[in-house]
Design an enzyme around this catalytic site. Structure first.
Site, PDB file in Angstrom:
ATOM      1  N   HIS A  71       0.883  -1.189   0.000  1.00 33.62           N
ATOM      2  CA  HIS A  71       0.000   0.000   0.000  1.00 33.62           C
ATOM      3  C   HIS A  71       0.913   1.229   0.000  1.00 33.62           C
ATOM      4  O   HIS A  71       1.743   1.389  -0.880  1.00 33.62           O
ATOM      5  CB  HIS A  71      -0.916  -0.106   1.224  1.00 33.62           C
ATOM      6  CG  HIS A  71      -2.026   0.889   1.290  1.00 33.62           C
ATOM      7  ND1 HIS A  71      -2.426   1.656   0.232  1.00 33.62           N
ATOM      8  CD2 HIS A  71      -2.857   1.243   2.331  1.00 33.62           C
ATOM      9  CE1 HIS A  71      -3.439   2.433   0.597  1.00 33.62           C
ATOM     10  NE2 HIS A  71      -3.718   2.213   1.871  1.00 33.62           N
ATOM     11  N   HIS A  92      -2.399  -1.995  -9.676  1.00 37.21           N
ATOM     12  CA  HIS A  92      -3.360  -1.409  -8.740  1.00 37.21           C
ATOM     13  C   HIS A  92      -4.611  -2.269  -8.757  1.00 37.21           C
ATOM     14  O   HIS A  92      -4.990  -2.785  -9.800  1.00 37.21           O
ATOM     15  CB  HIS A  92      -3.702   0.026  -9.166  1.00 37.21           C
ATOM     16  CG  HIS A  92      -4.300   0.837  -8.079  1.00 37.21           C
ATOM     17  ND1 HIS A  92      -5.639   0.791  -7.782  1.00 37.21           N
ATOM     18  CD2 HIS A  92      -3.741   1.687  -7.190  1.00 37.21           C
ATOM     19  CE1 HIS A  92      -5.873   1.596  -6.764  1.00 37.21           C
ATOM     20  NE2 HIS A  92      -4.744   2.142  -6.376  1.00 37.21           N
ATOM     21  N   ASP A 140       2.745   5.716  -6.569  1.00 30.95           N
ATOM     22  CA  ASP A 140       4.006   5.565  -5.838  1.00 30.95           C
ATOM     23  C   ASP A 140       5.224   5.455  -6.748  1.00 30.95           C
ATOM     24  O   ASP A 140       6.350   5.505  -6.265  1.00 30.95           O
ATOM     25  CB  ASP A 140       3.945   4.313  -4.950  1.00 30.95           C
ATOM     26  CG  ASP A 140       2.978   4.506  -3.807  1.00 30.95           C
ATOM     27  OD1 ASP A 140       2.944   5.611  -3.256  1.00 30.95           O
ATOM     28  OD2 ASP A 140       2.253   3.555  -3.471  1.00 30.95           O
TER      29      ASP A 140
HETATM   30  N1  ACO Z   1       4.812  -6.504 -10.570  1.00 32.24           N
HETATM   31  C1  ACO Z   1       4.692  -7.688 -11.213  1.00 32.24           C
HETATM   32  N2  ACO Z   1       3.526  -8.366 -11.346  1.00 32.24           N
HETATM   33  C2  ACO Z   1       2.438  -7.823 -10.792  1.00 32.24           C
HETATM   34  C3  ACO Z   1       2.491  -6.598 -10.098  1.00 32.24           C
HETATM   35  C4  ACO Z   1       3.732  -5.935 -10.000  1.00 32.24           C
HETATM   36  N3  ACO Z   1       3.846  -4.764  -9.367  1.00 32.24           N
HETATM   37  N4  ACO Z   1       1.271  -6.293  -9.631  1.00 32.24           N
HETATM   38  C5  ACO Z   1       0.483  -7.305 -10.018  1.00 32.24           C
HETATM   39  N5  ACO Z   1       1.185  -8.224 -10.723  1.00 32.24           N
HETATM   40  C6  ACO Z   1       0.674  -9.447 -11.369  1.00 32.24           C
HETATM   41  C7  ACO Z   1       0.360 -10.503 -10.319  1.00 32.24           C
HETATM   42  O1  ACO Z   1       1.480 -11.329 -10.069  1.00 32.24           O
HETATM   43  C8  ACO Z   1      -0.777 -11.237 -10.988  1.00 32.24           C
HETATM   44  O2  ACO Z   1      -0.230 -12.072 -11.979  1.00 32.24           O
HETATM   45  P1  ACO Z   1      -0.888 -13.529 -12.261  1.00 32.24           P
HETATM   46  O3  ACO Z   1      -2.260 -13.234 -12.777  1.00 32.24           O
HETATM   47  O4  ACO Z   1       0.022 -14.152 -13.263  1.00 32.24           O
HETATM   48  O5  ACO Z   1      -0.900 -14.252 -10.950  1.00 32.24           O
HETATM   49  C9  ACO Z   1      -1.547 -10.137 -11.694  1.00 32.24           C
HETATM   50  O6  ACO Z   1      -0.575  -9.113 -11.967  1.00 32.24           O
HETATM   51  C10 ACO Z   1      -2.696  -9.547 -10.889  1.00 32.24           C
HETATM   52  O7  ACO Z   1      -2.150  -9.054  -9.661  1.00 32.24           O
HETATM   53  P2  ACO Z   1      -2.861  -9.181  -8.261  1.00 32.24           P
HETATM   54  O8  ACO Z   1      -1.796  -9.324  -7.212  1.00 32.24           O
HETATM   55  O9  ACO Z   1      -3.937 -10.220  -8.310  1.00 32.24           O
HETATM   56  O10 ACO Z   1      -3.549  -7.769  -8.160  1.00 32.24           O
HETATM   57  P3  ACO Z   1      -4.120  -7.119  -6.843  1.00 32.24           P
HETATM   58  O11 ACO Z   1      -5.204  -6.203  -7.271  1.00 32.24           O
HETATM   59  O12 ACO Z   1      -4.455  -8.146  -5.823  1.00 32.24           O
HETATM   60  O13 ACO Z   1      -2.878  -6.286  -6.259  1.00 32.24           O
HETATM   61  C11 ACO Z   1      -1.334  -4.552  -5.876  1.00 32.24           C
HETATM   62  C12 ACO Z   1      -2.714  -4.919  -6.418  1.00 32.24           C
HETATM   63  C13 ACO Z   1      -1.215  -5.056  -4.438  1.00 32.24           C
HETATM   64  C14 ACO Z   1      -1.219  -3.032  -5.868  1.00 32.24           C
HETATM   65  C15 ACO Z   1      -0.246  -5.175  -6.769  1.00 32.24           C
HETATM   66  O14 ACO Z   1      -0.369  -4.698  -8.092  1.00 32.24           O
HETATM   67  C16 ACO Z   1       1.159  -4.927  -6.231  1.00 32.24           C
HETATM   68  O15 ACO Z   1       1.613  -5.665  -5.378  1.00 32.24           O
HETATM   69  N6  ACO Z   1       1.861  -3.866  -6.761  1.00 32.24           N
HETATM   70  C17 ACO Z   1       3.176  -3.508  -6.258  1.00 32.24           C
HETATM   71  C18 ACO Z   1       3.057  -2.741  -4.952  1.00 32.24           C
HETATM   72  C19 ACO Z   1       2.564  -1.339  -5.167  1.00 32.24           C
HETATM   73  O16 ACO Z   1       3.031  -0.603  -6.020  1.00 32.24           O
HETATM   74  N7  ACO Z   1       1.595  -0.955  -4.320  1.00 32.24           N
HETATM   75  C20 ACO Z   1       1.032   0.399  -4.329  1.00 32.24           C
HETATM   76  C21 ACO Z   1      -0.384   0.369  -4.804  1.00 32.24           C
HETATM   77  S1  ACO Z   1      -1.036   1.988  -4.905  1.00 32.24           S
HETATM   78  C22 ACO Z   1      -1.339   2.407  -3.308  1.00 32.24           C
HETATM   79  O17 ACO Z   1      -1.656   1.622  -2.464  1.00 32.24           O
HETATM   80  C23 ACO Z   1      -1.177   3.741  -2.980  1.00 32.24           C
END
Ligand code: ACO
Length: 438
Positions: free
Chosen positions: A268, A307, A363
């Site tokens: 987050h 996201h 971010d």
């Molecule tokens: N890098 C690589 N792969 C990713 C990323 C990433 N940053 N984010 C998602 N994916 C992939 C997942 O591995 C998944 O792949 P799969 O379908 O092959 O298993 C797919 O994309 C879907 O991702 P989920 O994790 O199911 O998406 P979710 O909505 O649950 O997660 C989150 C969202 C937590 C923001 C995620 O994208 C993440 O971890 N990003 C990196 C951390 C980040 O930047 N967080 C800040 C968010 S903005 C905020 O809170 C202010």
């Protein structure tokens, strides 16, 4: 409205049910009537992580993740970021309308009057280790502030609620600045209510021996824009925490401390700090392809990408990219921006990211600006928490006034053991799964 219903046939009983659809949503409680017999509890929905569940009705922030749209109280984020001050946006979020000039003057004055801290807060700060993480200090001191005000629990009283809201918005930068200076071993600088909200924060962070701190106008405006962009974002992890904790009638200081804790996680608000560490690790453009390969193999995450709601470019990231260039005119270019731009370029043309609709989020670029301005990475999430306090409090107050409000209490699907009889300790054998660390 007649056809705004959903007909459900339960194939276990062959019975049909008609449930109303409103705002593209059915009420989960309407499913409870679907039973196999009198002993049946009734149908529930299962939605871990609330992927498809609306937890409230809210009139504060509108977000269309597919179109990349963000609006506060109907106003596009781009217009607010260009034309408003942060406290003007705070007023809008809390009151639903932009202030008149008199209202804004009065509001600025009220918030700035509440920037002082009780002297005992210094003692809390002094108790932290010199390298304590600023988010830990913020969580603890915000929670501790609830003990300073006897009226803090009087949440049913509208005036009293507003007083706590102003206190929290006013004191958050002071707590953040005190934690910053504590780590550096510098004497605390007290708030200067003559300055704007962001200028005063910069004053408390960076003033040395000069009688009056004068913030660079480009940098203070950049901070103002960043604060506006972070002020609210509907039902994200920390805001949902705010609503869940607040639903028990906990006081707003304790509730905000819980929201800050949720924000601190690297998935987050903590992501901005992780982005900087990631860019440092990548080091130079030629290492990017190897890094991207690791991400695609699932060994790493590209922090600052992806996201839960945005499946398009995060509009805040677009604005931050522009602000970065303005800041670099003053501070000199942060070389990490070039690595970030190249990472973005490669990621946005790669099938892995395209297929999953992964775009830069807020971010991805914010930390690069913060670092150019002189913040260390462990301060970045604090810079997110200060403005988000406004959104948390607006959402908290909206919840408090919601006639449908009840204590947050989800259901579960129980998957544990069936009823079994107690076994005396002398008759117990080692079970298959040793408890880790027990
Ligand atoms: N890098 C690589 N792969 C990713 C990323 C990433 N940053 N984010 C998602 N994916 C992939 C997942 O591995 C998944 O792949 P799969 O379908 O092959 O298993 C797919 O994309 C879907 O991702 P989920 O994790 O199911 O998406 P979710 O909505 O649950 O997660 C989150 C969202 C937590 C923001 C995620 O994208 C993440 O971890 N990003 C990196 C951390 C980040 O930047 N967080 C800040 C968010 S903005 C905020 O809170 C202010």
């Amino acid at each position: 409205m007649d056809n705004h219903t959903l007909t459900i046939t339960d194939n276990r009983t062959q019975k049909s049910y008609e449930v109303p659809i409103s705002h593209g949503t059915i009420r989960a409680m309407d499913l409870r009537q679907i039973k196999t017999g009198p002993e049946d509890f009734g149908l529930m929905t299962y939605d871990p992580a609330f992927m498809n569940t609306a937890s409230c009705q809210s009139a504060i922030t509108y977000l269309d993740g597919d179109a990349g749209i963000l609006r506060y109280r109907g106003y596009p984020i781009e217009q607010l970021a260009e034309k408003c001050t942060f406290l003007e946006v705070a007023y809008l979020l809390l009151n639903g309308e932009l202030p008149t000039s008199d209202q804004l003057d009065e509001w600025n004055c009220r918030v700035m009057r509440h920037t002082m801290l009780h002297e005992n807060v210094r003692k809390f700060m002094d108790g932290f280790h010199h390298d304590a993480h600023p988010m830990g200090m913020l969580i603890s001191t915000v929670a501790a502030l609830s003990t300073f005000y006897p009226d803090v629990r009087n949440i049913a009283d509208a005036r009293c609620r507003r007083k706590q809201i102003v206190r929290l918005i006013g004191k958050m930068p002071t707590l953040a600045a005190f934690s910053y200076r504590h780590r550096l071993g510098r004497p605390y600088v007290y708030p200067d209510p003559d300055l704007s909200y962001t200028q005063n924060y910069m004053n408390m962070l960076w003033r040395k021996t000069e009688p009056k701190y004068a913030a660079n106008p480009v940098l203070s405006r950049a901070l103002e824009v960043l604060f506006i962009l972070h002020a609210d974002h509907e039902q994200n992890c920390s805001t949902s925490t705010m609503r869940a904790v607040g639903s028990s009638n906990a006081d707003p200081f304790s509730t905000t401390a819980a929201a800050i804790a949720a924000l601190s996680g690297p998935l987050h608000g903590g992501a901005n700090e992780e982005v900087l560490r990631m860019l440092d690790e990548v080091g130079s453009k030629e290492h990017i392809p190897a890094f991207i390969e690791q991400v695609k193999e699932g060994k790493r995450k590209l922090m600052g990408f992806g996201h839960r709601v945005y499946k398009n470019y995060d509009p805040r990231a677009r604005i931050i990219k522009q602000v970065a260039e303005e800041v670099f005119e003053v501070t000199g270019r942060n070389p990490r921006i070039d690595i970030a731009l190249e990472l973005e370029k490669i990621a946005l043309s790669d099938e892995y990211f395209i297929k999953r609709k992964l775009y830069p989020n807020v971010d991805f670029y914010s930390g690069i600006i913060y670092q150019a301005m002189g913040f260390t990475p462990d301060q970045f999430t604090v810079l997110f928490g200060i403005p988000r306090t406004v959104g948390w409090l607006a959402q908290w107050e909206e919840m408090m006034l919601d006639p449908e409000r009840k204590i947050a209490r989800p259901r579960q699907i129980y998957t544990g053991a069936d009823k079994r009889d107690f076994v005396p300790i002398t008759l117990r054998s080692v079970h298959d799964r040793e408890l880790v660390g027990a």
